[in-house]
Design an enzyme around this catalytic site. Structure first.
Site, PDB file in Angstrom:
ATOM      1  N   CYS A 253      -5.222  -0.393  -0.907  1.00 62.63           N
ATOM      2  CA  CYS A 253      -5.300  -1.313   0.241  1.00 62.63           C
ATOM      3  C   CYS A 253      -6.550  -1.128   1.101  1.00 62.63           C
ATOM      4  O   CYS A 253      -7.400  -2.011   1.158  1.00 62.63           O
ATOM      5  CB  CYS A 253      -4.049  -1.154   1.100  1.00 62.63           C
ATOM      6  SG  CYS A 253      -2.551  -1.691   0.247  1.00 62.63           S
TER       7      CYS A 253
HETATM    8  N1  LIG Z   1       0.443  -0.027  -3.537  1.00 60.64           N
HETATM    9  C1  LIG Z   1       0.556  -0.387  -2.273  1.00 60.64           C
HETATM   10  O1  LIG Z   1       0.792   0.450  -1.414  1.00 60.64           O
HETATM   11  C2  LIG Z   1       0.448  -1.834  -1.844  1.00 60.64           C
HETATM   12  C3  LIG Z   1       0.909  -2.179  -0.574  1.00 60.64           C
HETATM   13  C4  LIG Z   1       0.851  -3.495  -0.174  1.00 60.64           C
HETATM   14  C5  LIG Z   1       0.296  -4.443  -1.026  1.00 60.64           C
HETATM   15  N2  LIG Z   1      -0.186  -4.078  -2.247  1.00 60.64           N
HETATM   16  C6  LIG Z   1      -0.735  -5.142  -3.086  1.00 60.64           C
HETATM   17  O2  LIG Z   1       0.234  -5.498  -4.055  1.00 60.64           O
HETATM   18  C7  LIG Z   1      -0.402  -5.892  -5.277  1.00 60.64           C
HETATM   19  C8  LIG Z   1       0.095  -5.028  -6.411  1.00 60.64           C
HETATM   20  O3  LIG Z   1      -0.249  -3.679  -6.136  1.00 60.64           O
HETATM   21  P1  LIG Z   1       0.496  -2.461  -6.797  1.00 60.64           P
HETATM   22  O4  LIG Z   1       0.159  -1.277  -5.970  1.00 60.64           O
HETATM   23  O5  LIG Z   1       1.917  -2.786  -7.040  1.00 60.64           O
HETATM   24  O6  LIG Z   1      -0.281  -2.393  -8.205  1.00 60.64           O
HETATM   25  P2  LIG Z   1       0.134  -1.537  -9.487  1.00 60.64           P
HETATM   26  O7  LIG Z   1      -1.121  -1.313 -10.241  1.00 60.64           O
HETATM   27  O8  LIG Z   1       0.962  -0.360  -9.083  1.00 60.64           O
HETATM   28  O9  LIG Z   1       1.081  -2.512 -10.296  1.00 60.64           O
HETATM   29  C9  LIG Z   1       0.661  -3.713 -10.827  1.00 60.64           C
HETATM   30  C10 LIG Z   1       1.447  -3.956 -12.108  1.00 60.64           C
HETATM   31  O10 LIG Z   1       1.131  -5.267 -12.538  1.00 60.64           O
HETATM   32  C11 LIG Z   1       1.077  -5.223 -13.956  1.00 60.64           C
HETATM   33  N3  LIG Z   1       0.358  -6.401 -14.400  1.00 60.64           N
HETATM   34  C12 LIG Z   1      -0.956  -6.651 -14.436  1.00 60.64           C
HETATM   35  N4  LIG Z   1      -1.184  -7.895 -14.897  1.00 60.64           N
HETATM   36  C13 LIG Z   1       0.016  -8.440 -15.145  1.00 60.64           C
HETATM   37  C14 LIG Z   1       0.450  -9.682 -15.641  1.00 60.64           C
HETATM   38  N5  LIG Z   1      -0.411 -10.648 -15.934  1.00 60.64           N
HETATM   39  N6  LIG Z   1       1.756  -9.893 -15.800  1.00 60.64           N
HETATM   40  C15 LIG Z   1       2.647  -8.916 -15.501  1.00 60.64           C
HETATM   41  N7  LIG Z   1       2.313  -7.719 -15.028  1.00 60.64           N
HETATM   42  C16 LIG Z   1       1.010  -7.482 -14.849  1.00 60.64           C
HETATM   43  C17 LIG Z   1       0.426  -3.908 -14.276  1.00 60.64           C
HETATM   44  O11 LIG Z   1       0.713  -3.512 -15.612  1.00 60.64           O
HETATM   45  C18 LIG Z   1       1.082  -3.001 -13.237  1.00 60.64           C
HETATM   46  O12 LIG Z   1       2.268  -2.398 -13.738  1.00 60.64           O
HETATM   47  C19 LIG Z   1      -1.902  -5.775  -5.001  1.00 60.64           C
HETATM   48  O13 LIG Z   1      -2.368  -7.009  -4.555  1.00 60.64           O
HETATM   49  C20 LIG Z   1      -1.954  -4.766  -3.881  1.00 60.64           C
HETATM   50  O14 LIG Z   1      -3.115  -4.902  -3.100  1.00 60.64           O
HETATM   51  C21 LIG Z   1      -0.099  -2.793  -2.687  1.00 60.64           C
END
Ligand SMILES: NC(=O)c1ccc[n+]([C@@H]2O[C@H](COP(=O)([O-])OP(=O)(O)OC[C@H]3O[C@@H](n4cnc5c(N)ncnc54)[C@H](O)[C@@H]3O)[C@@H](O)[C@H]2O)c1
Length: 396
Positions: A253
């Site tokens: 983030c």
């Molecule tokens: N991690 C945090 O603390 C947090 C907090 C708030 C918002 N976010 C936002 O949330 C979003 C996701 O972040 P995250 O931390 O969960 O990421 P992450 O990398 O932990 O998880 C993303 C998942 O999406 C999967 N993926 C990728 N392409 C895909 C597709 N086409 N179809 C299905 N699955 C797919 C990946 O294999 C992975 O398992 C981002 O935009 C991030 O900025 C993250």
């Protein structure tokens, strides 16, 4: 409700557990075969979500993970929770969001509410998702995720949730979905407001962290303790909010999201000067840390055994994305030190394994997990602490 969640990472799995726990029937779709296989035998990869949680939902028929995109069809609600990183030029990389939209376009023939929880700039839901899905009358809403992995006080249930929809019907449906497992839902007038609020929240942190990082350097040069000054300032009961200095910023983030805001700001001709400067200050912190470590070792760490303690980007989580530990280690090695690292939560990273703390000449504490014994760190000859948690040693 029958729900499909695209992406089973930190955000997707957290929402999965909230939704399944509230009685929704959840399909977790992910492109990662190993991850899906593990999830289907009840193995969690996220702190705060236990194997028992997953096993319970699987046994109750409330959750199944899949790599088959055809499972998306027939869901009332489809949540997109995929990565939104930066590309090599530090510009937004929306390729994962685009693939998710294409998957929906190709596979989902019955109308659904499509919610984007992935963090991105204002206009993403409307122009990068909805505009790519044609032929079916879906509803669209944005509800940016605010989860803070490892935070035991604020979770999905009690963190207020923003919702902005393309239509009133989308907002109503999103409220029905989230209302089952979120205590407080705040409706805003458009998806763009919700999207912008999320990236402004993280920009606020990024800029304030950069400010205290710069202040830590100024106060050290002045010969006063920056942390003592910040603690003193924080006694003011109004108009001040404490932030802590550190070795830089990590995770998905704070180092990433402000650049999404800067990108759209530049497109509309308003340069995001604070974001640019904050990035410069935060990205330069590893070099500052190493400069101080060298200075604290009579000007050279050549040939010294240095252990970097804690390589994840924050306490008590195993997430190493964008961690400043990477640059700290690389820069220490450039100085001729023999560098190992210790992190019981991360265990293996960049092709290397966690090593013991004992036996090092120098310890540089980047992240302090609760399970790490300060006495073991202090047994090293010289300690530089970036966390403010080890008393009586050098640090920021
Ligand atoms: N991690 C945090 O603390 C947090 C907090 C708030 C918002 N976010 C936002 O949330 C979003 C996701 O972040 P995250 O931390 O969960 O990421 P992450 O990398 O932990 O998880 C993303 C998942 O999406 C999967 N993926 C990728 N392409 C895909 C597709 N086409 N179809 C299905 N699955 C797919 C990946 O294999 C992975 O398992 C981002 O935009 C991030 O900025 C993250």
């Amino acid at each position: 409700m029958k729900v499909a969640i695209i992406g089973q990472g930190y955000v997707g799995l957290t929402i999965t557990v909230g939704a399944a726990g509230a009685g929704h029937s959840v399909i977790g779709f992910d492109v990662n075969d190993d991850l899906v296989a593990n999830l289907n035998v009840g193995r969690s990869h996220i702190e705060g979500i236990t194997d028992a949680d997953l096993a319970g939902f699987i046994a109750a028929g409330a959750y199944v993970a899949s790599t088959d995109p055809s499972v998306l069809d027939g869901s009332e609600v489809i949540v997109i929770a995929v990565p939104t990183p930066l590309d090599a030029q530090r510009n937004p990389d929306l390729s994962f969001v685009h693939v998710a939209a294409e998957l929906i376009q190709k596979n989902v023939k019955s109308p659904a509410l499509i919610v984007n929880e992935s963090t991105s700039y204002p206009g993403t839901l409307r122009h990068e998702i909805a505009a790519r899905i044609t032929g079916v009358d879906h509803l669209y809403a944005s509800s940016p995720e605010r989860v803070d992995p490892g935070n035991s006080q604020w979770g999905t249930k009690n963190t207020p949730r923003l919702i902005g929809g393309l239509t009133p019907a989308a907002v109503a449906k999103a409220k029905e979905f989230y209302g089952r497992f979120c205590d407080s839902i705040i409706e805003v007038s458009s998806p763009e407001v919700a999207e912008a609020a999320k990236i402004f929240e993280n920009t606020f942190r990024q800029v304030n962290i950069a400010l205290v990082n710069e202040f830590a350097q100024i106060s050290d040069a002045l010969g006063i303790s920056g942390r003592e000054v910040l603690d003193a300032a924080a006694t003011k009961p109004y108009g001040f909010m404490p932030f802590s200095p550190g070795p830089g910023v990590g995770g998905h983030c704070i180092p990433v999201d402000p650049s999404y805001l800067a990108h759209v700001a530049n497109q509309v001709g308003v340069p995001a000067t604070f974001i640019k400067r904050a990035n410069e200050v935060n990205l330069a912190m590893p070099a500052y840390v190493v400069k101080r470590v060298v200075a604290g070792n009579a000007g050279s760490i050549k040939g010294k055994r240095v252990v970097v303690v804690g390589v994840s980007y924050k306490s008590n989580v195993a997430d190493t994305r964008e961690t400043p530990a990477a640059a700290v280690i690389d820069l220490l090695r450039e100085q001729g030190a023999t560098v190992t690292w210790h992190d019981d939560l991360v265990v293996t990273w960049r092709g290397e394994s966690s090593s013991p703390i004992t036996g090092a000449d120098v310890a540089v504490v980047v992240t302090k997990h609760d399970g790490v014994d300060p006495a073991a760190i202090k047994a090293c000859g010289y300690v530089f602490d970036c966390t403010g948690q080890i008393a009586g040693v050098d640090g920021i």
